[in-house]
Design a protein around this motif. Structure first.
Motif, PDB file in Angstrom:
ATOM      1  N   PRO A 171       0.817  -1.231   0.000  1.00  0.00           N
ATOM      2  CA  PRO A 171       0.000   0.000   0.000  1.00  0.00           C
ATOM      3  C   PRO A 171       0.844   1.272   0.000  1.00  0.00           C
ATOM      4  O   PRO A 171       0.329   2.347  -0.327  1.00  0.00           O
ATOM      5  N   LEU A 172       2.125   1.156   0.372  1.00  0.00           N
ATOM      6  CA  LEU A 172       3.014   2.327   0.415  1.00  0.00           C
ATOM      7  C   LEU A 172       3.867   2.466  -0.837  1.00  0.00           C
ATOM      8  O   LEU A 172       4.837   3.217  -0.855  1.00  0.00           O
ATOM      9  N   GLU A 173       3.497   1.755  -1.907  1.00  0.00           N
ATOM     10  CA  GLU A 173       4.299   1.798  -3.130  1.00  0.00           C
ATOM     11  C   GLU A 173       4.495   3.230  -3.618  1.00  0.00           C
ATOM     12  O   GLU A 173       3.562   4.024  -3.669  1.00  0.00           O
ATOM     13  N   ASN A 174       5.743   3.556  -3.958  1.00  0.00           N
ATOM     14  CA  ASN A 174       6.083   4.909  -4.386  1.00  0.00           C
ATOM     15  C   ASN A 174       7.082   4.847  -5.541  1.00  0.00           C
ATOM     16  O   ASN A 174       8.234   4.461  -5.350  1.00  0.00           O
ATOM     17  N   ARG A 175       6.638   5.201  -6.738  1.00  0.00           N
ATOM     18  CA  ARG A 175       7.503   5.193  -7.918  1.00  0.00           C
ATOM     19  C   ARG A 175       8.281   6.516  -7.937  1.00  0.00           C
ATOM     20  O   ARG A 175       7.769   7.546  -8.374  1.00  0.00           O
ATOM     21  N   VAL A 176       9.496   6.478  -7.465  1.00  0.00           N
ATOM     22  CA  VAL A 176      10.283   7.698  -7.255  1.00  0.00           C
ATOM     23  C   VAL A 176      10.952   8.162  -8.543  1.00  0.00           C
ATOM     24  O   VAL A 176      11.094   9.356  -8.788  1.00  0.00           O
ATOM     25  N   ILE A 177      11.391   7.228  -9.389  1.00  0.00           N
ATOM     26  CA  ILE A 177      11.940   7.544 -10.704  1.00  0.00           C
ATOM     27  C   ILE A 177      11.090   6.815 -11.731  1.00  0.00           C
ATOM     28  O   ILE A 177      10.913   5.599 -11.647  1.00  0.00           O
ATOM     29  N   ASP A 178      10.567   7.572 -12.696  1.00  0.00           N
ATOM     30  CA  ASP A 178       9.541   7.029 -13.590  1.00  0.00           C
ATOM     31  C   ASP A 178       9.991   7.094 -15.045  1.00  0.00           C
ATOM     32  O   ASP A 178       9.823   8.116 -15.722  1.00  0.00           O
ATOM     33  N   ALA A 179      10.588   5.997 -15.539  1.00  0.00           N
ATOM     34  CA  ALA A 179      11.008   5.884 -16.946  1.00  0.00           C
ATOM     35  C   ALA A 179      11.790   7.112 -17.407  1.00  0.00           C
ATOM     36  O   ALA A 179      11.526   7.682 -18.461  1.00  0.00           O
ATOM     37  N   LEU A 180      12.758   7.507 -16.608  1.00  0.00           N
ATOM     38  CA  LEU A 180      13.520   8.732 -16.860  1.00  0.00           C
ATOM     39  C   LEU A 180      14.635   8.494 -17.869  1.00  0.00           C
ATOM     40  O   LEU A 180      15.374   7.515 -17.775  1.00  0.00           O
ATOM     41  N   SER A 181      14.751   9.391 -18.834  1.00  0.00           N
ATOM     42  CA  SER A 181      15.845   9.356 -19.798  1.00  0.00           C
ATOM     43  C   SER A 181      16.548  10.716 -19.803  1.00  0.00           C
ATOM     44  O   SER A 181      15.902  11.759 -19.684  1.00  0.00           O
ATOM     45  N   LEU A 182      17.861  10.677 -19.932  1.00  0.00           N
ATOM     46  CA  LEU A 182      18.644  11.909 -19.861  1.00  0.00           C
ATOM     47  C   LEU A 182      19.967  11.703 -20.588  1.00  0.00           C
ATOM     48  O   LEU A 182      20.602  10.654 -20.454  1.00  0.00           O
ATOM     49  N   LYS A 183      20.369  12.726 -21.348  1.00  0.00           N
ATOM     50  CA  LYS A 183      21.674  12.706 -21.986  1.00  0.00           C
ATOM     51  C   LYS A 183      22.485  13.894 -21.481  1.00  0.00           C
ATOM     52  O   LYS A 183      22.041  15.037 -21.570  1.00  0.00           O
ATOM     53  N   VAL A 184      23.651  13.617 -20.935  1.00  0.00           N
ATOM     54  CA  VAL A 184      24.537  14.645 -20.383  1.00  0.00           C
ATOM     55  C   VAL A 184      25.780  14.717 -21.257  1.00  0.00           C
ATOM     56  O   VAL A 184      26.439  13.703 -21.495  1.00  0.00           O
ATOM     57  N   GLU A 185      26.094  15.916 -21.727  1.00  0.00           N
ATOM     58  CA  GLU A 185      27.270  16.097 -22.565  1.00  0.00           C
ATOM     59  C   GLU A 185      28.518  16.304 -21.704  1.00  0.00           C
ATOM     60  O   GLU A 185      28.426  16.733 -20.558  1.00  0.00           O
TER      61      GLU A 185
END
Length: 263
Positions: free
Chosen positions: A16-30
């Motif tokens: 019941p305490l489920e928490n999706r903290v990062i959600d299918a995150l995509s990132l490109k860092v140069e």
């Protein structure tokens, strides 16, 4: 340089305490990007840094640094590629060891050693020379235990140690949050100097809006585990505090609308 694809992290999954903290995150860092990460509490900023560093394990996604996939790599191995400074300096330095001992351990990073063998007195002059450039008097405190230094001095040491081996990536997790305003500004000056001098790609989590606006070439705002704003160059340079507040408000309203609509 750093590529993150479809990264997800959920705490208390299937409860019941489920928490999706990062959600299918995509990132490109140069390469040489200095990114300031803003977001409300619980937005996933520190969790993202923990996933990159390997102190948390993702459920889905990939983290690739200079063509090398990090996801199967343990945290202690990633530490040879990634420098990190925490909000609490005790997580970045050893308070009961002297400044010289701490620097020697950082200098020996990635090699097998005993503390006695790690301490190279021939490096003392180098340490003093480099520390003197920080302007905090640390060059006179090599034989002082870290725990006896001021909070600002400890964070300056943590920064110096984090960049000593020229990591491919530097992670700063609210590293000035526990300091008084004056000391915080001093440490940000040291931060900018070291990053610029060593040309290190950096992700900096901060709640300080002035720091987010004043430092770095790119500003990313996170909300509920997603990147909702990514501004760089002229767009970032022209941002004001009022603009950032408006972005916070806009994204909060979007989430509220989703909840009302049951999306």
């Amino acid at each position: 340089m750093l590529k993150i694809e479809g990264l997800s992290k959920t705490f208390n999954q299937d409860t019941p305490l489920e928490n999706r903290v990062i959600d299918a995150l995509s990132l490109k860092v140069e390469r040489k990007d200095f990114i300031t990460l803003l977001g409300s509490n619980g937005a996933g900023k520190s969790t993202l840094l923990n996933l990159i560093a390997g102190t948390l394990e993702e459920e889905e996604g990939q983290i690739i640094l200079d063509g090398q996939e990090l996801t199967p790599m343990k945290a202690y191995k990633r530490a040879n590629l990634i420098g990190r400074v925490h909000q609490d300096p005790r997580l970045s330095v050893s308070p009961n060891m002297t400044l010289l001992e701490n620097l020697s351990l950082a200098d020996a990073k990635g090699h097998s050693f005993s503390l006695k063998k790690a301490i190279d007195l021939n490096r003392t002059s180098y340490y003093k020379e480099q520390l003197s450039t920080l302007g905090l008097g640390l060059e006179t405190k090599l034989h002082t235990k870290i725990g006896l230094l001021s909070g600002g001095q400890r964070q300056a040491v943590a920064l110096f140690m984090a960049v000593m081996k020229k990591p491919k990536l530097l992670l700063l997790d609210e590293h000035t949050a526990a300091l008084d305003p004056r000391t915080s500004e001093i440490i940000m000056g040291v931060t900018e100097k070291l990053i610029s001098q060593e040309e290190i790609t950096t992700l900096m989590v901060t709640h300080n809006m002035n720091h987010a606006l004043s430092y770095g070439n790119r500003l990313i705002m996170m909300h509920e585990g997603r990147i909702v704003e990514d501004l760089r160059g002229k767009d970032k340079a022209e941002l004001t505090a009022q603009d950032v507040i408006a972005m916070f408000k806009k994204n909060a309203e979007v989430i509220e609308d989703r909840m009302v609509l049951g999306l």
